[in-house]
Motif scaffolding. Structure first.
Motif, short mmCIF file in Angstrom:
data_model
loop_
_atom_site.label_atom_id
_atom_site.label_comp_id
_atom_site.label_asym_id
_atom_site.label_seq_id
_atom_site.Cartn_x
_atom_site.Cartn_y
_atom_site.Cartn_z
N ARG A 226 -10.25 -41.75 -15.17
CA ARG A 226 -10.36 -43.15 -14.75
C ARG A 226 -11.47 -43.32 -13.72
O ARG A 226 -12.25 -44.29 -13.77
CB ARG A 226 -9.03 -43.62 -14.17
CG ARG A 226 -8.97 -45.12 -13.86
CD ARG A 226 -7.79 -45.45 -13.00
NE ARG A 226 -7.89 -44.84 -11.68
CZ ARG A 226 -8.71 -45.30 -10.71
NH1 ARG A 226 -9.48 -46.36 -10.93
NH2 ARG A 226 -8.74 -44.69 -9.55
N GLN A 227 -11.56 -42.38 -12.78
CA GLN A 227 -12.60 -42.45 -11.76
C GLN A 227 -14.00 -42.27 -12.36
O GLN A 227 -14.96 -42.92 -11.94
CB GLN A 227 -12.36 -41.37 -10.69
CG GLN A 227 -11.10 -41.61 -9.86
CD GLN A 227 -10.86 -40.49 -8.86
OE1 GLN A 227 -11.79 -39.90 -8.33
NE2 GLN A 227 -9.59 -40.19 -8.61
N LEU A 228 -14.12 -41.40 -13.35
CA LEU A 228 -15.41 -41.22 -14.02
C LEU A 228 -15.82 -42.50 -14.75
O LEU A 228 -17.00 -42.90 -14.72
CB LEU A 228 -15.31 -40.06 -15.02
CG LEU A 228 -15.15 -38.66 -14.41
CD1 LEU A 228 -14.86 -37.63 -15.50
CD2 LEU A 228 -16.41 -38.25 -13.64
N LYS A 229 -14.87 -43.13 -15.38
CA LYS A 229 -15.13 -44.40 -16.08
C LYS A 229 -15.57 -45.48 -15.07
O LYS A 229 -16.53 -46.22 -15.33
CB LYS A 229 -13.86 -44.84 -16.80
CG LYS A 229 -13.97 -46.15 -17.57
CD LYS A 229 -12.66 -46.47 -18.25
CE LYS A 229 -12.68 -47.84 -18.93
NZ LYS A 229 -13.56 -47.84 -20.12
N ALA A 230 -14.89 -45.52 -13.91
CA ALA A 230 -15.23 -46.51 -12.89
C ALA A 230 -16.63 -46.27 -12.32
O ALA A 230 -17.38 -47.22 -12.08
CB ALA A 230 -14.20 -46.47 -11.76
N LEU A 231 -16.99 -45.02 -12.10
CA LEU A 231 -18.33 -44.69 -11.59
C LEU A 231 -19.41 -45.12 -12.58
O LEU A 231 -20.46 -45.65 -12.20
CB LEU A 231 -18.44 -43.18 -11.34
CG LEU A 231 -17.91 -42.65 -10.02
CD1 LEU A 231 -17.90 -41.13 -10.03
CD2 LEU A 231 -18.77 -43.16 -8.85
N THR A 232 -19.13 -44.91 -13.86
CA THR A 232 -20.10 -45.30 -14.89
C THR A 232 -20.27 -46.81 -14.95
O THR A 232 -21.39 -47.35 -14.96
CB THR A 232 -19.65 -44.77 -16.27
OG1 THR A 232 -19.55 -43.35 -16.22
CG2 THR A 232 -20.64 -45.18 -17.36
N GLU A 233 -19.14 -47.51 -14.94
CA GLU A 233 -19.19 -48.97 -15.06
C GLU A 233 -19.65 -49.66 -13.78
O GLU A 233 -19.94 -50.86 -13.78
CB GLU A 233 -17.81 -49.49 -15.49
CG GLU A 233 -17.42 -49.04 -16.90
CD GLU A 233 -16.06 -49.53 -17.33
OE1 GLU A 233 -15.27 -49.96 -16.44
OE2 GLU A 233 -15.77 -49.48 -18.55
N ALA A 234 -19.73 -48.90 -12.68
CA ALA A 234 -20.23 -49.47 -11.42
C ALA A 234 -21.73 -49.71 -11.48
O ALA A 234 -22.26 -50.52 -10.70
CB ALA A 234 -19.89 -48.54 -10.25
N ALA A 281 -24.77 -40.07 -9.84
CA ALA A 281 -23.61 -40.59 -9.11
C ALA A 281 -22.35 -39.80 -9.44
O ALA A 281 -21.54 -39.47 -8.55
CB ALA A 281 -23.41 -42.07 -9.44
N ILE A 282 -22.18 -39.45 -10.71
CA ILE A 282 -21.00 -38.70 -11.13
C ILE A 282 -21.01 -37.29 -10.53
O ILE A 282 -20.00 -36.82 -10.00
CB ILE A 282 -20.94 -38.63 -12.68
CG1 ILE A 282 -20.53 -40.00 -13.24
CG2 ILE A 282 -19.96 -37.55 -13.14
CD1 ILE A 282 -20.58 -40.09 -14.76
N MET A 283 -22.15 -36.62 -10.60
CA MET A 283 -22.22 -35.24 -10.10
C MET A 283 -22.13 -35.17 -8.58
O MET A 283 -21.69 -34.16 -8.03
CB MET A 283 -23.51 -34.58 -10.59
CG MET A 283 -23.52 -34.32 -12.09
SD MET A 283 -25.06 -33.59 -12.68
CE MET A 283 -24.69 -33.35 -14.43
N ALA A 292 -23.64 -33.22 -18.13
CA ALA A 292 -23.24 -34.60 -18.46
C ALA A 292 -24.13 -35.14 -19.57
O ALA A 292 -25.35 -34.96 -19.54
CB ALA A 292 -23.33 -35.49 -17.22
N PHE A 293 -23.51 -35.79 -20.55
CA PHE A 293 -24.24 -36.36 -21.68
C PHE A 293 -23.73 -37.77 -21.91
O PHE A 293 -22.52 -38.00 -21.98
CB PHE A 293 -24.02 -35.52 -22.94
CG PHE A 293 -24.38 -34.06 -22.77
CD1 PHE A 293 -25.68 -33.64 -22.96
CD2 PHE A 293 -23.40 -33.14 -22.42
CE1 PHE A 293 -26.01 -32.29 -22.79
CE2 PHE A 293 -23.73 -31.81 -22.25
CZ PHE A 293 -25.04 -31.38 -22.43
N THR A 294 -24.65 -38.69 -22.03
CA THR A 294 -24.29 -40.09 -22.26
C THR A 294 -24.97 -40.58 -23.53
O THR A 294 -26.19 -40.45 -23.68
CB THR A 294 -24.72 -40.97 -21.07
OG1 THR A 294 -23.96 -40.58 -19.92
CG2 THR A 294 -24.45 -42.44 -21.36
N GLN A 295 -24.17 -41.15 -24.41
CA GLN A 295 -24.66 -41.67 -25.67
C GLN A 295 -24.57 -43.20 -25.66
O GLN A 295 -23.47 -43.75 -25.59
CB GLN A 295 -23.83 -41.13 -26.83
CG GLN A 295 -24.15 -41.71 -28.19
CD GLN A 295 -25.51 -41.28 -28.69
OE1 GLN A 295 -25.84 -40.11 -28.68
NE2 GLN A 295 -26.32 -42.23 -29.13
#
Length: 306
Positions: A226-234, A281-283, A292-295
């Motif tokens: 959940r925290q990883l999702k929040a960091l991404t959407e921030a 930000a995540i790391m 980390a990989f983002t598609q």
């Protein structure tokens, strides 16, 4: 990781000395329970060596053959240790106990058994305290069982279980010898050996299950996800984090893959820069995430559907 090695070296030193003295006492007295305890300590000595091997090999740098590194070596050797405890420690102890029940022999002079058991209890107790401290460093406020289930450091919880079974096994062995003398009945000695075998089989089952789960690939807990999702959407460039997948490659090494829906008006260059920002930000917040990989995907779509 330093605390894991401290617990391992402490357990190794204790079990190496204890196994030799137990076998000497078993040879002098003929106690079945002492033979089982000697086997128990000998197996534990080998286990510590295998866990140290796993820790060492897991630190090898990534190469062409293993582009994500060798972190899972630790989980593999922990699984091997569980199998050894089950097959060698538990199996031989059960066999020795059953054989002693079939052909009971009274321990004539248990003096050396008591001396060895006392020394072993002190050394194994110290090793257990060391392993407990190492485990508690990472436990936090979790309950014991939750901490074991959630722990990704296979070496630490394996040593903890080993040391706890050592101490319990010593108590069982003492009771077997003591009750056999009090009631002048050699069957107590054989029964103690069987109980030690059952204890080892039970411990092996728990360790095998936990090590297997890590070896097959566990992800982060729901709160971390959940925290990883929040960091991404921030990040202002993101509409939604559509899917997050993680996997532990080692106790402090996580790989993250996610599908992200970006704002519609972004160029390819802007999306690439946003991905770099998100990863940074995540790391920063989760140093254990090494890859980390983002598609980029469309809303409602995931890379799995492609």
């Amino acid at each position: 990781m330093a605390s894991s090695k401290t617990a391992l070296y402490t357990a190794l030193a204790a079990n190496l000395g204890i196994s030799a003295t137990k076998f000497v006492a078993a040879g002098i007295t003929g106690s079945s329970a002492m033979i089982s305890e000697g086997i128990h300590s000998l197996v534990d000595t080998l286990n510590e060596l295998l866990l140290l091997l796993g820790l060492s090999r897991s630190k090898r740098p990534a190469d062409q053959k293993r582009p994500f590194g060798y972190g899972r070596e630790q989980y593999f050797w922990s699984y091997v240790v569980a199998l050894l405890i089950f097959a060698v420690g538990g199996g031989i102890s059960l066999y020795e106990g059953i054989t002693h029940l079939q052909h009971p022999e009274q321990v004539e002079d248990p003096f050396w058994n008591y001396i060895v058991l006392g020394i072993a209890f002190v050394l194994d107790g110290y090793s257990l305290i060391t392993a407990w401290k190492a485990f508690n460093e990472k436990r936090g406020n979790q309950s014991l069982w939750s901490a074991i289930r959630n722990s990704k450091d296979a070496a630490t919880f394996t040593v903890l279980f080993e040391d706890a079974s050592d101490v319990l096994g010593l108590i069982i062995a003492f009771l077997g010898v003591f009750l056999g003398q009090v009631f002048n009945n050699p069957l107590f000695d054989g029964l103690a050996s069987i109980l030690i075998g059952i204890l080892l089989v039970g411990v092996a089952g728990v360790l095998a299950r936990e090590s297997k789960s890590l070896l097959l690939g566990e992800g982060v807990d729901p709160e971390t996800a959940r925290q990883l999702k929040a960091l991404t959407e921030a990040d202002s460039s993101v509409q939604k984090s559509q899917r997050i997948a993680t996997i532990y490659l080692g106790p402090e090494e996580i790989t993250l893959a996610q599908d992200v829906v970006f704002q519609n008006d972004l160029t390819t260059d802007e999306i690439n820069k946003a991905i770099v920002r998100i990863h940074a930000a995540i790391m920063k917040s989760f140093p254990s995430i090494k890859h980390a990989f983002t598609q980029p995907v469309a809303l409602g779509e995931t890379s799995e559907k492609r």
